[in-house]
Scaffold this active site. Structure first.
Site, PDB file in Angstrom:
ATOM      1  N   ARG A  27       0.838  -1.223  -0.155  1.00 38.28           N
ATOM      2  CA  ARG A  27      -0.028  -0.060  -0.040  1.00 38.28           C
ATOM      3  C   ARG A  27       0.850   1.214  -0.073  1.00 38.28           C
ATOM      4  NH1 ARG A  27      -5.469  -0.738   2.097  1.00 38.28           N
ATOM      5  NH2 ARG A  27      -6.081  -2.516   1.259  1.00 38.28           N
ATOM      6  N   ARG A  31      -3.971   6.691   0.408  1.00 35.48           N
ATOM      7  CA  ARG A  31      -4.380   7.804   0.952  1.00 35.48           C
ATOM      8  C   ARG A  31      -3.494   8.603   1.979  1.00 35.48           C
ATOM      9  NH1 ARG A  31      -9.737   4.766   2.521  1.00 35.48           N
ATOM     10  NH2 ARG A  31      -8.050   3.257   2.526  1.00 35.48           N
ATOM     11  N   ARG A  40      -7.337  11.712  -6.128  1.00 38.07           N
ATOM     12  CA  ARG A  40      -8.456  11.058  -5.563  1.00 38.07           C
ATOM     13  C   ARG A  40      -9.748  12.012  -5.484  1.00 38.07           C
ATOM     14  NH1 ARG A  40     -12.132   8.450  -3.931  1.00 38.07           N
ATOM     15  NH2 ARG A  40     -12.384   6.570  -2.576  1.00 38.07           N
ATOM     16  N   ASP A  76      -6.528  -3.340  -7.562  1.00 38.56           N
ATOM     17  CA  ASP A  76      -7.001  -4.130  -6.288  1.00 38.56           C
ATOM     18  C   ASP A  76      -7.350  -5.675  -6.639  1.00 38.56           C
ATOM     19  OD1 ASP A  76      -8.261  -3.124  -3.446  1.00 38.56           O
ATOM     20  OD2 ASP A  76      -9.477  -4.573  -4.297  1.00 38.56           O
ATOM     21  N   TYR A 154     -14.179 -12.352   0.211  1.00 40.30           N
ATOM     22  CA  TYR A 154     -14.911 -11.130  -0.068  1.00 40.30           C
ATOM     23  C   TYR A 154     -16.204 -11.510  -1.073  1.00 40.30           C
ATOM     24  CZ  TYR A 154     -11.365  -8.132   1.673  1.00 40.30           C
ATOM     25  OH  TYR A 154     -10.555  -7.398   2.500  1.00 40.30           O
TER      26      TYR A 154
END
Ligand code: CP3
Length: 347
Positions: A27, A31, A40, A76, A154
């Site tokens: 990562r 952010r 973003r 992702d 998921y």
């Protein structure tokens, strides 16, 4: 074969002893970086993935800022669920949400794989665009996919879950349904990673983040076995290493030694040198600074980084990384401290 110009990261992942360990972090594009938040503002997360020039920009941000020794493709793990028909959205403050979760044998039977080249062209376009920038710099690009168990979780839960209750229920009540879903994910993941190699990635990583929810026997059947089948199914030149990341490596690493991977990415829950001493040096190791250390004061952080580096000082095949990913509220300067320490380290 490896040449003097082969990047440090590739050499270490292939098991060589390097002048200093290479560093990148999971990562690393995200952010916590103001320049990421700036981009973003203009796009939703899925929108960013769908636009190769945007994915390229954010992939390169941590390379520009820190001089990382490898870049990881901005994408992702859940795109392979989309290939199998999952209706995926990312909801602010909630994360991934899948509107049509898998709950039965009939749901699995209904999963039809779309051809990856037609369904995810933007991923392969992004790889080509990123490589135009990275190749001249000599920085390798890591492609990746989610491992089947984590992606299946998921698809079954319909999003993030703290205990994977439905996935574990399915394993216990209808193991053959789980096997059938994993079989489909294995096939899609092989196609997807082969297409990434074709598009030009220099290395690969498989993420099986939620294996910490599995007991030993379930790990073998639902995580290890699919991972082995994927690695065996890749058309991979010998100089394109593949790394496997799992949680609870302290328990699972000895089982993964002969899974076909070149390297294991070890979570923060175990001593990295302890893992090396237990499993030997036939496989490279990546890790494993506890990401929480990035919240501590500089002196404490510095001591932890040096202590990890010293513990692996005489070891071949070592890549510095975190034991899991960066979080949005981490300070960019803390990561700079870590990178500079690794870059300045002398074996
Ligand atoms: O820099 C990189 O590591 C490359 C890109 C990357 C992302 N996700 C970007 C991302 C990679 C390799 C991943 C893998 C991934 N995605 C994993 C496995 C690794 C891990 O972290 O355990 C998992 C479990 C996912 C699924 C996923 N994607 C979740 C649970 C979330 C929401 C998390 C959150 O904090 O909101 C995502 C979204 C996501 N993937 C973001 C990024 C940068 C945040 C998107 C945003 O809102 O801007």
């Amino acid at each position: 074969m490896e040449t003097p110009n082969t990047p440090l990261y590739i050499r270490a992942a292939l098991g060589e002893q390097t002048e200093r360990p290479p560093i990148w972090v999971m990562r690393q594009a995200g952010r916590y970086l103001p320049e990421y938040r700036e981009v973003r503002k203009q796009h939703s997360f899925l929108d960013m993935l769908n636009h190769p020039e945007v994915a390229t920009e954010v992939t390169l941000q941590p390379i520009r800022r820190y001089g990382m020794d490898a870049a990881i493709l901005f994408c992702d793990i859940l795109v392979t669920a989309q290939v199998l028909g999952s209706k995926l959205d990312f909801v602010e403050k909630k994360g991934p949400v899948i509107a049509n979760p898998i709950r039965s044998a009939a749901d699995v039977a209904n999963c039809q794989a779309a051809p990856v080249n037609e369904f995810l062209p933007y991923v392969f376009d992004a790889i080509k665009l990123i490589q135009k920038e990275l190749r001249p710099k000599g920085v390798p690009l890591i492609g990746f996919a989610g491992a089947p168990f984590t992606v299946a979780s998921y698809m079954i839960e319909g999003g993030s879950s703290k205990d994977l209750a439905r996935s574990k229920g399915l394993i216990k009540e209808s193991p053959e349904v789980m096997d059938a879903l994993l079989d489909k994910l294995v096939a899609v993941t092989i196609d997807y990673l082969n297409a990434q190699i074709e598009a030009g990635v220099d290395a690969l990583q498989l993420f099986d983040t939620w294996t910490n929810h599995l007991d030993l026997e379930s790990f073998k059947r639902y995580s290890l076995d699919p991972i082995k089948r994927i690695i065996a199914g890749l058309n991979r030149p010998a100089n394109v290493p593949i790394t496997v990341f799992c949680k609870n490596m302290g328990v699972f690493a000895p089982l993964l030694v002969d899974c076909g991977a070149n390297a294991l990415s070890v979570d923060w829950g175990v001593s990295l040198r302890g893992v090396r001493d237990q499993i030997g040096s036939s496989i490279a190791l990546q890790g494993n600074l506890d990401p929480q250390m990035l919240y501590t004061e500089d002196k404490v952080l510095e001591k932890a980084v040096i202590s990890l580096l010293d513990s692996m000082k005489d070891q071949p095949g070592y890549i510095f990384n975190l034991g899991h990913g960066m979080s949005p509220d981490m300070e960019p300067e803390k990561l700079k401290l870590v990178v500079d320490l690794v870059h300045g380290y002398k074996r």
